[in-house]
Design a protein around this motif. Structure first.
Motif: not given
Length: 306
Positions: A196, A200, A203, A282
């Motif tokens: 993730l 990030r 996004l 997130e």
């Protein structure tokens, strides 16, 4: 959390882990007291040097950043091991099931009790971190996008501990061995959060700054507070080239052959204004994964204990 107001499996869970829960509360209070003390001791008014730069506080904040990154791994390992796998391994969960407690209620009581302590504790630790960050934020290694600082200054850390809670419940049931479950949950949680973290900065669309390619130029004037991404050269047709494309031909950074049609430099970045939008996006993704992990945990429980 008072055991006097709890009943059934919730009371049992609190009684089982009362020492751990007390340690969590004590750790939060100790963190707050330590941060306040460090801020006082390391402040310009407390020191004799007017140019004091919060050296001790910066060291403590570096440690705090690392601790905040590891917090979800610790939470997941504890839930997977002592709270779930150990009881399945030893068979003590059967006692609860003989007391008119369904398997779902048995697991739910553990997760709700853990969540009721872990979430407020995490929020409190974020507050403590931000208290110290107020004095060093925006300086080297404490920009909003730095690892540790990013997690510890927004809601994404709360979502991460909830994800660790769900993964711990799932892996603890699948493995049913205390130490193995703890290690595997820490590993899986770390890998998920690492992935993730790599995604990030995708996004939100980055902003692009451009600047002329002139002698002595080092590129567009990117704000110091920005997360800096890709950079390179732009051609007249809008194509992007590596930053060393001209040097490969001329061995001079700011001299490009005419046939390359280089007209400018570019730099992709996320400005500080992207902090909260990225945090919220997130957080939503991590919460969705947490819900999926919890759903899978209860599905496994139902399959094994219908």
């Amino acid at each position: 959390m008072s055991t006097l107001t709890l009943k059934g499996p919730y009371w049992v869970t609190v009684r089982q882990y009362r020492r751990t829960l007390s340690l969590v509360v004590g750790a939060v209070l100790l963190s707050l007291a330590s941060m306040v003390a460090l801020m006082y001791m390391d402040s310009p008014t407390a020191g004799t040097d007017p140019n004091f730069d919060y050296t001790v506080l910066r060291i403590a904040m570096d440690w705090a950043s690392s601790a905040m990154i590891l917090l979800p791994l610790v939470v997941g390992a504890f839930v997977a091991g002592p709270m779930v796998a150990r009881e399945l391994e030893s068979g003590t969960y059967k006692l609860a099931l003989t007391q008119s407690v369904s398997p779902a209620r048995w697991l739910g009581s553990k997760l709700l009790t853990a969540g009721a302590v872990i979430v407020p504790a995490t929020v409190a630790l974020i507050g403590v971190y931000r208290l110290g960050w107020g004095n060093v934020g925006g300086t080297w290694s404490f920009q909003w996008h730095e690892a540790g600082t990013y997690e510890a200054t927004g809601p994404v850390l709360v979502a991460q501990v909830l994800l660790a809670l769900g993964l711990g419940a799932l892996i603890g049931q699948l493995v049913r061995r205390t130490v193995t479950a703890m290690a595997l949950t820490g590993l899986v949680t770390g890998l998920v959060l690492l992935l993730l973290g790599q995604l990030r900065w995708s996004l939100m669309p980055v902003q692009t700054l451009t600047g002329p390619l002139t002698e002595g130029s080092v590129g567009p004037d990117v704000p110091v507070s920005s997360w800096q991404g890709g950079y390179g050269l732009l051609t007249a047709s809008g194509d992007r080239l590596p930053s060393d494309a001209c040097w490969q031909r001329t061995e001079v950074w700011d001299v490009c052959p005419a046939d390359m049609n280089v007209v400018a430099q570019y730099w992709d970045h996320h400005p500080a204004s992207h902090h909260w939008p990225i945090q919220l996006i997130e957080t939503g993704i991590v919460l969705a994964l947490a819900a999926l992990a919890l759903f899978a945990a209860f599905r496994v429980l139902r399959a094994r204990h219908p």
